[in-house]
Design an enzyme around this catalytic site. Structure first.
Site, PDB file in Angstrom:
ATOM      1  N   HIS A 238       0.842  -1.188   0.000  1.00 11.68           N
ATOM      2  CA  HIS A 238       0.000   0.000   0.000  1.00 11.68           C
ATOM      3  C   HIS A 238       0.884   1.246   0.000  1.00 11.68           C
ATOM      4  O   HIS A 238       2.068   1.190   0.374  1.00 11.68           O
ATOM      5  CB  HIS A 238      -0.914  -0.002   1.214  1.00 11.68           C
ATOM      6  CG  HIS A 238      -2.012  -1.023   1.115  1.00 11.68           C
ATOM      7  ND1 HIS A 238      -3.046  -1.091   2.010  1.00 11.68           N
ATOM      8  CD2 HIS A 238      -2.249  -1.999   0.203  1.00 11.68           C
ATOM      9  CE1 HIS A 238      -3.870  -2.063   1.664  1.00 11.68           C
ATOM     10  NE2 HIS A 238      -3.400  -2.640   0.579  1.00 11.68           N
TER      11      HIS A 238
ATOM     12  N   CYS B 131      -6.208   1.250   5.596  1.00 16.02           N
ATOM     13  CA  CYS B 131      -6.857   0.011   6.009  1.00 16.02           C
ATOM     14  C   CYS B 131      -6.347  -0.323   7.413  1.00 16.02           C
ATOM     15  O   CYS B 131      -5.414   0.306   7.919  1.00 16.02           O
ATOM     16  CB  CYS B 131      -6.526  -1.117   5.027  1.00 16.02           C
ATOM     17  SG  CYS B 131      -4.782  -1.568   5.004  1.00 16.02           S
TER      18      CYS B 131
ATOM     19  N   GLU C  34       0.932   3.822   1.934  1.00  8.44           N
ATOM     20  CA  GLU C  34       1.438   4.144   3.267  1.00  8.44           C
ATOM     21  C   GLU C  34       2.627   3.246   3.624  1.00  8.44           C
ATOM     22  O   GLU C  34       3.620   3.716   4.177  1.00  8.44           O
ATOM     23  CB  GLU C  34       0.349   3.943   4.337  1.00  8.44           C
ATOM     24  CG  GLU C  34      -0.941   4.670   4.079  1.00  8.44           C
ATOM     25  CD  GLU C  34      -1.986   3.833   3.374  1.00  8.44           C
ATOM     26  OE1 GLU C  34      -3.167   3.951   3.739  1.00  8.44           O
ATOM     27  OE2 GLU C  34      -1.638   3.061   2.455  1.00  8.44           O
TER      28      GLU C  34
ATOM     29  N   CYS D 160      -2.544  -1.188   7.704  1.00 10.44           N
ATOM     30  CA  CYS D 160      -1.722   0.021   7.546  1.00 10.44           C
ATOM     31  C   CYS D 160      -1.844   0.918   8.771  1.00 10.44           C
ATOM     32  O   CYS D 160      -0.871   1.545   9.195  1.00 10.44           O
ATOM     33  CB  CYS D 160      -2.099   0.782   6.283  1.00 10.44           C
ATOM     34  SG  CYS D 160      -1.442   0.038   4.772  1.00 10.44           S
TER      35      CYS D 160
END
Length: 149
Positions: free
Chosen positions: A75, A103, A77, A106
């Site tokens: 992701h 999410c 992040e 994360c």
């Protein structure tokens, strides 16, 4: 002429970075900043040097995991945090700007990294059809201010 705030600049940069993603399903960008300085940037996609989903699987994207998510990509992040850590940047007290709310996995990483604030443009829950933004709920519950920009 009004000068843009740093928050506006960093969110706009996250939006621009999302355009670099090779993901067929969603394009997400992230910026990590501290004291008006950029620490790191990231966008969602596979680990560097592996493959590009839009080139290998242009129709439907890469294979899905058991939850229906990409099985091969990091992701935005995660990429921003990993790059910062790899280069020795301190994340304690940093702010994360991301185009999609984090999410839950994360969010746990964001919390553990010491990031103190998260601004997001769009809701991950709305994107995925979930009832709530679990990652945002987690962050706010444990003292990381996460809010829609």
């Amino acid at each position: 002429m009004t000068k843009p705030t740093f928050d506006e600049i960093y969110m706009n940069l996250a939006l621009e970075l999302s355009k670099r993603s090779h993901c067929v399903k969603a394009k997400v960008g992230a910026v990590l900043a501290k004291d008006t300085r950029i620490i790191s940037i990231g966008y969602n996609g596979p680990p560097s040097g592996t493959h590009n989903c839009d080139e290998e699987w242009p129709e439907n994207g890469c294979p899905r995991d058991t939850k229906g998510s990409c099985s091969l990509a990091l992701h935005a992040e995660e990429n921003a945090i990993l790059f910062a850590v790899k280069n020795g940047a301190g994340l304690q007290g940093a702010t994360l700007y991301t185009t999609l709310s984090p999410c839950l996995p994360c969010a746990r990483l964001i919390y553990s990294a010491g990031i103190s604030k998260v601004y997001f443009r769009y809701s991950y829950a709305q994107f995925k059809g979930y009832a709530s933004d679990e990652g945002v709920d987690f962050l706010n519950r444990f003292g990381v201010n996460a809010e829609q920009f």
